[in-house]
Design a protein around this motif. Structure first.
Motif, PDB file in Angstrom:
ATOM      1  N   ALA A  64      41.880  40.611  74.978  1.00  0.00           N
ATOM      2  CA  ALA A  64      41.300  41.370  73.871  1.00  0.00           C
ATOM      3  C   ALA A  64      41.611  40.701  72.546  1.00  0.00           C
ATOM      4  CB  ALA A  64      41.851  42.791  73.878  1.00  0.00           C
ATOM      5  N   ARG A  65      40.567  40.583  71.723  1.00  0.00           N
ATOM      6  CA  ARG A  65      40.711  40.116  70.348  1.00  0.00           C
ATOM      7  C   ARG A  65      40.081  41.164  69.448  1.00  0.00           C
ATOM      8  NH1 ARG A  65      37.755  34.718  70.349  1.00  0.00           N
ATOM      9  NH2 ARG A  65      36.977  35.456  72.332  1.00  0.00           N
ATOM     10  N   MET A  66      40.773  41.545  68.401  1.00  0.00           N
ATOM     11  CA  MET A  66      40.288  42.549  67.461  1.00  0.00           C
ATOM     12  C   MET A  66      40.543  42.031  66.061  1.00  0.00           C
ATOM     13  SD  MET A  66      39.056  45.538  66.841  1.00  0.00           S
ATOM     14  CE  MET A  66      38.876  46.388  65.292  1.00  0.00           C
ATOM     15  N   TYR A  67      39.554  42.227  65.187  1.00  0.00           N
ATOM     16  CA  TYR A  67      39.655  41.729  63.817  1.00  0.00           C
ATOM     17  C   TYR A  67      39.527  42.883  62.826  1.00  0.00           C
ATOM     18  CZ  TYR A  67      38.989  37.447  66.362  1.00  0.00           C
ATOM     19  OH  TYR A  67      39.139  36.427  67.262  1.00  0.00           O
ATOM     20  N   PHE A  72      35.163  42.419  67.631  1.00  0.00           N
ATOM     21  CA  PHE A  72      36.088  42.319  68.760  1.00  0.00           C
ATOM     22  C   PHE A  72      35.421  41.573  69.907  1.00  0.00           C
ATOM     23  CE2 PHE A  72      33.892  46.360  69.589  1.00  0.00           C
ATOM     24  CZ  PHE A  72      33.453  46.184  70.890  1.00  0.00           C
ATOM     25  N   PHE A 122      38.044  50.608  67.975  1.00  0.00           N
ATOM     26  CA  PHE A 122      38.310  49.719  69.109  1.00  0.00           C
ATOM     27  C   PHE A 122      38.980  50.435  70.281  1.00  0.00           C
ATOM     28  CE2 PHE A 122      41.068  46.456  71.148  1.00  0.00           C
ATOM     29  CZ  PHE A 122      40.046  45.692  71.703  1.00  0.00           C
TER      30      PHE A 122
END
Length: 141
Positions: A64-67, A72, A122
């Motif tokens: 998981a990548r979240m900004y 995401f 998210f």
């Protein structure tokens, strides 16, 4: 991350990823969590317990990548005796689909991506979209 290094146009939402890592860390179905590992510095990597899967699946992970800008990427990866199957939930601007979209198994190809509408938060995306999909996948296998 870009091929040349970190993408400076967006900032990793470290607070949200730390929160999600803590939540995953308390789940029986999770073997390990790794926050910002050296080979995936913008990511939370969650290794699921392979005992829930058929024996020919060696490993299952979520990345998981979240900004902070709301973008995401969440990848689900199954490793089968050297082969890999992958799908991905995304929120980001690009030319092939709407901002919210899904890249299905087996290879998360852009050619077969489908438009989706995800919740704004998210954690709700994980709760209402990703985790139910994983439960269905385990049931199919």
């Amino acid at each position: 991350m870009t091929a040349d290094g970190p993408n400076t146009s967006r900032t990793v939402d470290e607070e949200t990823l730390r929160y999600v890592a803590r939540l995953f860390g308390h789940q029986d179905e999770v073997r390990t969590t790794s926050l910002f590992p050296s080979n995936k510095v913008e990511s939370l990597v969650v290794t699921l317990d392979a005992d829930y899967y058929p024996s020919d699946i060696d490993e299952v992970t979520l990345e998981a990548r979240m900004y902070t800008n709301g973008e995401f990427h969440v990848s689900y990866i199954e490793r089968w005796s050297g082969a890999q199957r992958r799908c991905r939930w995304d929120r980001h601007e690009q030319p092939h689909n709407s901002r919210d979209h899904f890249h299905p198994l087996p290879d998360a190809s852009a050619e077969v991506a489908v438009d989706r509408t995800y919740p704004t938060e998210f954690t709700r995306v994980l709760e209402t979209t990703v985790l139910p999909w994983i439960d269905d996948r385990v049931g199919q296998l």
